[in-house]
Design a protein around this motif. Structure first.
Motif, PDB file in Angstrom:
ATOM      1  N   ARG A  32      69.297 101.876  99.983  1.00 23.39           N
ATOM      2  CA  ARG A  32      70.032 102.280 100.979  1.00 23.39           C
ATOM      3  C   ARG A  32      70.385 103.895 100.818  1.00 23.39           C
ATOM      4  NH1 ARG A  32      73.048  97.807 102.630  1.00 23.39           N
ATOM      5  NH2 ARG A  32      73.048  95.981 101.417  1.00 23.39           N
ATOM      6  N   GLY A  33      70.270 104.249 101.925  1.00 20.86           N
ATOM      7  CA  GLY A  33      70.296 105.755 102.108  1.00 20.86           C
ATOM      8  C   GLY A  33      70.743 106.101 103.576  1.00 20.86           C
ATOM      9  N   LYS A  34      70.558 107.507 103.808  1.00 20.62           N
ATOM     10  CA  LYS A  34      70.708 108.054 105.145  1.00 20.62           C
ATOM     11  C   LYS A  34      69.699 108.791 105.695  1.00 20.62           C
ATOM     12  CE  LYS A  34      75.691 108.144 104.471  1.00 20.62           C
ATOM     13  NZ  LYS A  34      77.040 109.308 104.139  1.00 20.62           N
ATOM     14  N   CYS A  35      69.590 108.505 107.151  1.00 21.60           N
ATOM     15  CA  CYS A  35      68.707 109.343 107.775  1.00 21.60           C
ATOM     16  C   CYS A  35      69.004 110.943 107.719  1.00 21.60           C
ATOM     17  CB  CYS A  35      68.708 109.086 109.276  1.00 21.60           C
ATOM     18  SG  CYS A  35      67.650 109.987 110.225  1.00 21.60           S
ATOM     19  N   THR A  36      67.671 111.705 107.239  1.00 17.73           N
ATOM     20  CA  THR A  36      68.104 113.230 106.947  1.00 17.73           C
ATOM     21  C   THR A  36      68.309 113.799 108.406  1.00 17.73           C
ATOM     22  OG1 THR A  36      65.601 113.377 107.160  1.00 17.73           O
ATOM     23  CG2 THR A  36      66.471 113.218 104.877  1.00 17.73           C
ATOM     24  N   VAL A  37      67.949 113.249 109.230  1.00 21.83           N
ATOM     25  CA  VAL A  37      68.105 113.844 110.550  1.00 21.83           C
ATOM     26  C   VAL A  37      69.394 113.502 111.452  1.00 21.83           C
ATOM     27  CG1 VAL A  37      67.245 113.899 113.125  1.00 21.83           C
ATOM     28  CG2 VAL A  37      65.441 113.976 111.131  1.00 21.83           C
ATOM     29  N   CYS A  38      69.884 112.443 111.362  1.00 20.90           N
ATOM     30  CA  CYS A  38      71.226 112.031 112.224  1.00 20.90           C
ATOM     31  C   CYS A  38      72.193 111.518 111.203  1.00 20.90           C
ATOM     32  CB  CYS A  38      70.739 111.066 113.371  1.00 20.90           C
ATOM     33  SG  CYS A  38      70.335 109.189 112.746  1.00 20.90           S
ATOM     34  N   GLY A  39      71.641 111.129 110.054  1.00 28.73           N
ATOM     35  CA  GLY A  39      72.955 110.524 109.181  1.00 28.73           C
ATOM     36  C   GLY A  39      73.238 109.298 109.137  1.00 28.73           C
ATOM     37  N   THR A  40      72.617 108.350 109.960  1.00 30.58           N
ATOM     38  CA  THR A  40      72.841 107.091 110.305  1.00 30.58           C
ATOM     39  C   THR A  40      72.404 106.468 108.792  1.00 30.58           C
ATOM     40  OG1 THR A  40      72.442 107.109 112.430  1.00 30.58           O
ATOM     41  CG2 THR A  40      72.090 104.947 111.522  1.00 30.58           C
ATOM     42  N   ASN A  41      73.131 105.369 108.397  1.00 31.10           N
ATOM     43  CA  ASN A  41      72.849 104.518 107.486  1.00 31.10           C
ATOM     44  C   ASN A  41      71.450 103.611 107.659  1.00 31.10           C
ATOM     45  OD1 ASN A  41      74.927 105.329 105.918  1.00 31.10           O
ATOM     46  ND2 ASN A  41      76.224 103.849 106.817  1.00 31.10           N
ATOM     47  N   MET A  42      70.802 103.795 106.624  1.00 25.44           N
ATOM     48  CA  MET A  42      69.670 103.136 106.656  1.00 25.44           C
ATOM     49  C   MET A  42      69.331 102.161 105.317  1.00 25.44           C
ATOM     50  SD  MET A  42      67.187 106.257 107.681  1.00 25.44           S
ATOM     51  CE  MET A  42      65.509 105.606 107.686  1.00 25.44           C
ATOM     52  N   ALA A  43      68.503 101.219 105.446  1.00 23.95           N
ATOM     53  CA  ALA A  43      68.181 100.156 104.233  1.00 23.95           C
ATOM     54  C   ALA A  43      66.892  99.860 104.507  1.00 23.95           C
ATOM     55  CB  ALA A  43      69.244  98.915 104.504  1.00 23.95           C
ATOM     56  N   LYS A  44      66.253  99.676 103.279  1.00 27.53           N
ATOM     57  CA  LYS A  44      64.856  99.223 103.250  1.00 27.53           C
ATOM     58  C   LYS A  44      64.680  98.516 102.231  1.00 27.53           C
ATOM     59  CE  LYS A  44      60.398 101.610 102.429  1.00 27.53           C
ATOM     60  NZ  LYS A  44      59.639 101.538 103.774  1.00 27.53           N
ATOM     61  N   ILE A  45      63.841  97.336 102.415  1.00 28.48           N
ATOM     62  CA  ILE A  45      63.491  96.492 101.261  1.00 28.48           C
ATOM     63  C   ILE A  45      62.410  96.808 100.491  1.00 28.48           C
ATOM     64  CG2 ILE A  45      62.694  94.178 100.580  1.00 28.48           C
ATOM     65  CD1 ILE A  45      65.211  93.654 102.087  1.00 28.48           C
ATOM     66  N   LEU A  46      62.659  96.892  99.103  1.00 28.46           N
ATOM     67  CA  LEU A  46      61.391  97.588  98.468  1.00 28.46           C
ATOM     68  C   LEU A  46      60.664  96.504  97.379  1.00 28.46           C
ATOM     69  CD1 LEU A  46      63.296 100.515  96.848  1.00 28.46           C
ATOM     70  CD2 LEU A  46      61.700 100.801  98.786  1.00 28.46           C
ATOM     71  N   SER A  47      59.468  96.622  97.126  1.00 29.93           N
ATOM     72  CA  SER A  47      58.972  95.942  96.325  1.00 29.93           C
ATOM     73  C   SER A  47      59.376  96.359  94.592  1.00 29.93           C
ATOM     74  CB  SER A  47      57.552  95.803  96.096  1.00 29.93           C
ATOM     75  OG  SER A  47      57.101  97.174  95.877  1.00 29.93           O
ATOM     76  N   LYS A  48      59.122  95.528  93.679  1.00 35.22           N
ATOM     77  CA  LYS A  48      59.888  95.894  92.346  1.00 35.22           C
ATOM     78  C   LYS A  48      58.799  97.166  92.108  1.00 35.22           C
ATOM     79  CE  LYS A  48      60.711  94.642  87.648  1.00 35.22           C
ATOM     80  NZ  LYS A  48      60.308  93.419  86.783  1.00 35.22           N
ATOM     81  N   GLU A  49      57.646  97.488  92.429  1.00 39.07           N
ATOM     82  CA  GLU A  49      56.693  98.397  91.992  1.00 39.07           C
ATOM     83  C   GLU A  49      57.410  99.982  92.580  1.00 39.07           C
ATOM     84  OE1 GLU A  49      54.582  95.929  93.492  1.00 39.07           O
ATOM     85  OE2 GLU A  49      55.187  95.081  91.365  1.00 39.07           O
ATOM     86  N   GLN A  50      57.838  99.739  93.963  1.00 37.96           N
ATOM     87  CA  GLN A  50      58.703 100.928  94.406  1.00 37.96           C
ATOM     88  C   GLN A  50      59.849 101.464  93.931  1.00 37.96           C
ATOM     89  OE1 GLN A  50      58.346  98.767  98.515  1.00 37.96           O
ATOM     90  NE2 GLN A  50      57.367 100.994  99.319  1.00 37.96           N
ATOM     91  N   ALA A  51      60.573 100.216  93.632  1.00 40.91           N
ATOM     92  CA  ALA A  51      61.860 100.398  92.928  1.00 40.91           C
ATOM     93  C   ALA A  51      61.564 101.219  91.646  1.00 40.91           C
ATOM     94  CB  ALA A  51      62.706  99.155  92.806  1.00 40.91           C
ATOM     95  N   GLU A  52      60.659 100.723  90.945  1.00 38.35           N
ATOM     96  CA  GLU A  52      60.574 101.472  89.640  1.00 38.35           C
ATOM     97  C   GLU A  52      59.926 102.908  89.758  1.00 38.35           C
ATOM     98  OE1 GLU A  52      60.525 100.201  86.422  1.00 38.35           O
ATOM     99  OE2 GLU A  52      61.287  98.380  87.091  1.00 38.35           O
TER     100      GLU A  52
END
Ligand SMILES: [Zn+2]
Length: 55
Positions: A32-52
């Motif tokens: 979970r994070g925010k867009c660097t341009v407009c500040g809207t909340n964003m969410a993204k599903i990650l694989s375990k490798e990405q999360a690591e």
């Protein structure tokens, strides 16, 4: 640590800031994070490798 996600407001792929990674009940990870341009909340599903990589 840069992570890209789709921003619904910009309708573009944007870098996320203030990223927090949390495990989900299904054994995957959610960023979970925010867009660097407009500040809207964003969410993204990650694989375990990405999360690591984000730790
Ligand atoms: Zn945006």
């Amino acid at each position: 640590m840069a992570l890209e996600g789709r921003c619904m407001r910009c309708k573009e792929n944007r870098e996320m800031k203030d990223v927090k990674v949390a495990p989900t009940a299904r054994g995957t990870f959610m960023a979970r994070g925010k867009c660097t341009v407009c500040g809207t909340n964003m969410a993204k599903i990650l694989s375990k490798e990405q999360a690591e990589k984000l730790k």
